[in-house]
Design a protein around this motif. Sequence first.
Motif, PDB file in Angstrom:
ATOM      1  N   PHE A 268       0.831  -1.207   0.000  1.00 20.22           N
ATOM      2  CA  PHE A 268       0.000   0.000   0.000  1.00 20.22           C
ATOM      3  C   PHE A 268       0.864   1.255   0.000  1.00 20.22           C
ATOM      4  N   ASP A 269       1.899   1.275   0.819  1.00 21.16           N
ATOM      5  CA  ASP A 269       2.768   2.454   0.890  1.00 21.16           C
ATOM      6  C   ASP A 269       3.467   2.717  -0.436  1.00 21.16           C
ATOM      7  N   LYS A 272       0.933   3.999  -2.982  1.00 21.94           N
ATOM      8  CA  LYS A 272       0.636   5.386  -2.614  1.00 21.94           C
ATOM      9  C   LYS A 272       1.757   6.310  -3.083  1.00 21.94           C
ATOM     10  N   LEU A 275       1.408   6.781  -6.904  1.00 20.13           N
ATOM     11  CA  LEU A 275       0.292   7.653  -7.283  1.00 20.13           C
ATOM     12  C   LEU A 275       0.567   9.109  -6.920  1.00 20.13           C
ATOM     13  N   ASN A 276       1.202   9.325  -5.770  1.00 22.12           N
ATOM     14  CA  ASN A 276       1.539  10.703  -5.389  1.00 22.12           C
ATOM     15  C   ASN A 276       2.602  11.288  -6.303  1.00 22.12           C
ATOM     16  N   GLN A 299      -8.361  -0.402  -0.678  1.00 25.60           N
ATOM     17  CA  GLN A 299      -7.891   0.713   0.135  1.00 25.60           C
ATOM     18  C   GLN A 299      -7.342   1.839  -0.740  1.00 25.60           C
ATOM     19  N   VAL A 300      -6.656   1.476  -1.823  1.00 29.17           N
ATOM     20  CA  VAL A 300      -6.149   2.483  -2.764  1.00 29.17           C
ATOM     21  C   VAL A 300      -7.307   3.233  -3.416  1.00 29.17           C
ATOM     22  N   GLU A 303      -8.716   5.724  -0.964  1.00 22.79           N
ATOM     23  CA  GLU A 303      -7.855   6.861  -0.647  1.00 22.79           C
ATOM     24  C   GLU A 303      -7.591   7.760  -1.857  1.00 22.79           C
ATOM     25  N   PHE A 304      -7.732   7.218  -3.065  1.00 18.72           N
ATOM     26  CA  PHE A 304      -7.460   7.989  -4.279  1.00 18.72           C
ATOM     27  C   PHE A 304      -8.687   7.961  -5.195  1.00 18.72           C
TER      28      PHE A 304
END
Length: 393
Positions: A268-269, A272, A275-276, A299-300, A303-304
């Motif tokens: 996940f990290d 993330k 994507l950031n 979860q992705v 959050e996005f």
Amino acid sequence: MSQWKQILMRVASNADDRFDKLKYRLRQRLGNLGPVMILPYRGFGNANEIYLKGRVLKDKGIVAAGDNDTVWQNLLSTYKRFASVEIPGVRVEATFAGVTQEVITDVEGYFEVRFRPQEPLPPTRAWHTIELRLLDEIYEGQGDIRASGTILTPNAGSQFGIISDVDDTILQTNATSLMKAAKLTFLNNSRTRLAFEGVAAFYRALQSGPDSSLFNPLFFVSSSSWNLYDLLVDFCIVQGIPKGPFLLRDLGIDREQFIKSTHHNHKFDKIKLILNTCEGLPFILIGDSGQHDPEIYLQVIQEFPGRILAVYIRDVSQDIRDSSVQKIILQAKQLGVEMLLVPDTVVAAKHAASKGYIDPEILPDIRAEKVEDQQAPSDLEQIIGTDSEQKTE
């Protein structure tokens, strides 16, 4: 986490670091550190910042895999990868676009470099080069040690990005079975490990987009160890899978937990981070049902919002797991994202073509590549057992 457990984690982490330093000093005293190599991992970035990770290690002379390598040759190469000798506390000079910086390797030999380009990057160029040079003398007569690293950035021809899992998504590993996964890791090499049928053609189609003229960046996120990096890169080259950065995991002991990051948190990290970094670019996520990809990808999505075009989950698990995945698929649908549990690459490719993600004329190539690779098991594999329980295409 309890206070006692935190104390134990710190003690274990400190002991691990001290042991690594002790091994290094002993090898240094015995004059057993050369030859040394800089191993850069593929990096990535954007117009404002680029990032590259690498490692300084004793060069153990791991040679490129051959089609006829024996089980024992594969075992020896795997042992060399995991019994790595890290070079801590040495300076590495990195140069990019005329700008130079120095970084120092940590206790496990890792280093990281970050640059903020002073001039705009070429808008049609996807890959860029960072030159690396070892500044410290580690053993007598080592000479000039250099390496070139590569950086991937989305460009003007990027319509979307692709993030793919590795184990049981592009590469057959049986990650849910410890014995089978260990067998495939230790007894095979980049030429004898099996890709899932049609993966290479499908990923090439996604990378080139609906009119076969784009360049959509591809990233691989896996909980595999960095020690397997060269094997995974070679595997993709052999199989014709497009080039992309690998974001793998350091399996060392952390002050907070025995493994520095859990499977879920690591993936996940890293997703993330991608994507950031690729701000504003939508993504397609590809994984499998064997472990936690559906949960992580949900979860992705949460959050996005608006950043995920579709999710393809290869069905490699038993029916009891499939029912849990179907519930996650329903949750994703309620958030406006199609998550498909697919039996094979062709089904995913058909959906991608219907949505305009790939050129429909590529579908025959993907079907043609979907030919099962039957390989006779080695003597040692026959002793351990063959893979009969996993779902395949």
